[in-house]
Design an enzyme around this catalytic site. Structure first.
Site, PDB file in Angstrom:
ATOM      1  N   SER A 172       0.849  -1.192   0.000  1.00  0.00           N
ATOM      2  CA  SER A 172       0.000   0.000   0.000  1.00  0.00           C
ATOM      3  C   SER A 172       0.885   1.241   0.000  1.00  0.00           C
ATOM      4  O   SER A 172       1.705   1.388  -0.904  1.00  0.00           O
ATOM      5  CB  SER A 172      -0.959  -0.017   1.206  1.00  0.00           C
ATOM      6  OG  SER A 172      -1.888   1.046   1.109  1.00  0.00           O
ATOM      7  N   THR A 173       0.786   2.101   1.005  1.00  0.00           N
ATOM      8  CA  THR A 173       1.551   3.355   1.008  1.00  0.00           C
ATOM      9  C   THR A 173       3.047   3.086   0.875  1.00  0.00           C
ATOM     10  O   THR A 173       3.623   2.340   1.662  1.00  0.00           O
ATOM     11  CB  THR A 173       1.291   4.128   2.309  1.00  0.00           C
ATOM     12  OG1 THR A 173      -0.108   4.253   2.506  1.00  0.00           O
ATOM     13  CG2 THR A 173       1.928   5.501   2.250  1.00  0.00           C
ATOM     14  N   HIS A 198      -2.664  -1.046  -3.383  1.00  0.00           N
ATOM     15  CA  HIS A 198      -3.803  -0.140  -3.219  1.00  0.00           C
ATOM     16  C   HIS A 198      -3.580   1.096  -4.085  1.00  0.00           C
ATOM     17  O   HIS A 198      -2.677   1.888  -3.833  1.00  0.00           O
ATOM     18  CB  HIS A 198      -3.956   0.278  -1.757  1.00  0.00           C
ATOM     19  CG  HIS A 198      -4.251  -0.851  -0.827  1.00  0.00           C
ATOM     20  ND1 HIS A 198      -3.975  -0.808   0.519  1.00  0.00           N
ATOM     21  CD2 HIS A 198      -4.815  -2.060  -1.044  1.00  0.00           C
ATOM     22  CE1 HIS A 198      -4.354  -1.932   1.095  1.00  0.00           C
ATOM     23  NE2 HIS A 198      -4.867  -2.718   0.164  1.00  0.00           N
ATOM     24  N   MET A 291       0.025   1.134   4.981  1.00  0.00           N
ATOM     25  CA  MET A 291      -0.748   1.484   6.169  1.00  0.00           C
ATOM     26  C   MET A 291      -1.890   0.492   6.347  1.00  0.00           C
ATOM     27  O   MET A 291      -2.497   0.059   5.363  1.00  0.00           O
ATOM     28  CB  MET A 291      -1.302   2.897   6.018  1.00  0.00           C
ATOM     29  CG  MET A 291      -1.992   3.437   7.263  1.00  0.00           C
ATOM     30  SD  MET A 291      -0.803   3.807   8.547  1.00  0.00           S
ATOM     31  CE  MET A 291      -1.893   4.494   9.813  1.00  0.00           C
ATOM     32  N   ASP A 294      -4.468  -4.796   5.890  1.00  0.00           N
ATOM     33  CA  ASP A 294      -4.865  -5.638   4.761  1.00  0.00           C
ATOM     34  C   ASP A 294      -3.724  -6.587   4.414  1.00  0.00           C
ATOM     35  O   ASP A 294      -2.581  -6.165   4.234  1.00  0.00           O
ATOM     36  CB  ASP A 294      -5.201  -4.760   3.549  1.00  0.00           C
ATOM     37  CG  ASP A 294      -5.823  -5.545   2.406  1.00  0.00           C
ATOM     38  OD1 ASP A 294      -6.434  -6.602   2.666  1.00  0.00           O
ATOM     39  OD2 ASP A 294      -5.696  -5.098   1.250  1.00  0.00           O
TER      40      ASP A 294
END
Length: 359
Positions: A172-173, A198, A291, A294
């Site tokens: 993600s991030t 993401h 972050m 997930d």
């Protein structure tokens, strides 16, 4: 508690006003300056020393990328890009992430005023993440629903035996750069790779194309129904969950527009669940910077099905959220720095035996 201080940089007076309203409506942050171009922003940064900068991509007097490059070299600070959802802008935004921006927010194409207000929670959350992110020198709309992978795909115990190896990645991030660093080290004959990052729908195709131009392997945005072959990586599109399925002796990609899982679609948990269901011990799981949590539950399911899993270490993560949660859940076998991840994964696959297709 001291508020997070933000300077907004955008050539649109409307966007500056809306972002200021959104940020100031949060109890833990405030806008201390708003600039119409990078030159004005430069003076504000010197004078006000903000915690986070929001930065538009296309602006007068100095391009957003040129400004970001100078900023990260001379005065590194957390930056969240604010970009329109166009192919050109997505390419530029990916370049901004390479230069050191922590994350980005996609401007709505139409009805910007109401659209940005709807994204208020996302903007605020990304500013909070940026404030605590690790900086390096050189998309998804906010949702409130949280579900598990059960909402999309049931867990099964019966798996068809196979010897074909796979690499399964979630991030993600900070993940766009981490995924690039990982995939760029993959040899042309590497096992097939599935990736969930993401990212909003308008950016995943550009992301895949950029990776494809840099890597020895072929990288594409998954369309669904592709056979997963060695030397190929498939990126989850921003509109759908990416799943692995079996078709006879072959592994195939599948797309699913089911429920949001862990507040995301695509979700890492859904990809990992599908791999646990049909690949088991032939899979290597990799969870990178990001972050939230997930992927933690899905990685544990993969491990229980026989997969061997790696997590990126805290020191090399932009945000040590998803790897930390996966480690805490007990689904991680090894914690490895990003620079060593590809070598470690390939070494583990080598110890498992042949990774070529068995048909």
């Amino acid at each position: 508690m001291k508020k997070i201080t933000v300077i907004v940089v955008d050539d649109s007076a409307l966007i500056r006003k809306l972002l200021t309203e959104i940020i100031n409506s949060q109890s833990d942050m405030e806008v201390i300056g708003a600039a119409a171009d990078p030159l004005a922003a430069r003076e504000m940064i010197r004078e006000l020393n903000p915690d986070v900068l929001t930065l538009d991509v296309e602006m007068p007097k100095m391009d957003g990328l040129d400004f970001l490059e100078k900023l990260m070299r001379l005065r590194p600070m957390p930056v969240v890009m604010v970009s329109t959802l166009t192919e050109k802008s997505s390419d530029v935004t990916l370049r901004a992430l390479e230069l050191g921006a922590v994350d980005f927010v996609a401007k709505p194409k139409i009805d910007i005023a109401s659209g940005l207000k709807e994204y208020g929670s996302e903007i605020a959350n990304k500013i909070r993440i940026a404030k605590s992110a690790r900086l390096k020198r050189n998309a998804s709309p906010s949702v409130t629903k949280s579900a598990t992978a059960d909402a999309v795909l049931p867990s099964i115990a019966n798996r068809i035996a196979s010897t074909e190896k796979l690499i399964i990645v979630g991030a993600s991030t900070g993940g766009t750069e981490a995924i690039k660093e990982f995939l760029i080290r993959m040899p042309p004959d590497s096992p097939g790779i599935l990736v969930t990052q993401h990212m909003p729908e308008g950016f995943t195709k550009s992301f895949a194309n950029r990776l494809n131009s840099l890597c020895k392997i072929s990288v594409v945005e998954a369309q669904g129904g592709e056979r997963v072959l060695p030397g190929h990586a498939f990126i989850a599109p921003g509109h759908s969950h990416l799943l692995l399925k079996r078709s006879g002796a072959n592994y195939m990609t599948e797309l699913n527009q089911g429920e949001l899982v862990s507040r995301h679609r695509p979700s890492v948990d859904v990809l990992f669940r599908s791999v646990a269901n049909c690949a088991g011990k032939n899979a290597i799981g990799v969870i990178l910077t990001g972050m939230g949590k997930d992927g933690a539950a899905g990685m544990l399911e993969m491990q229980k099905s026989g997969a061997y899993n790696f997590a990126q270490d805290e020191a090399s993560c932009v945000v040590f959220g998803m790897p930390k949660e996966a480690i805490a859940a007990g689904g991680v076998n090894e914690v490895v720095s990003l620079k060593d991840m590809a070598r470690s994964v390939l070494s583990k696959i080598s110890s498992m035996g042949s990774h070529g297709n068995r048909v």
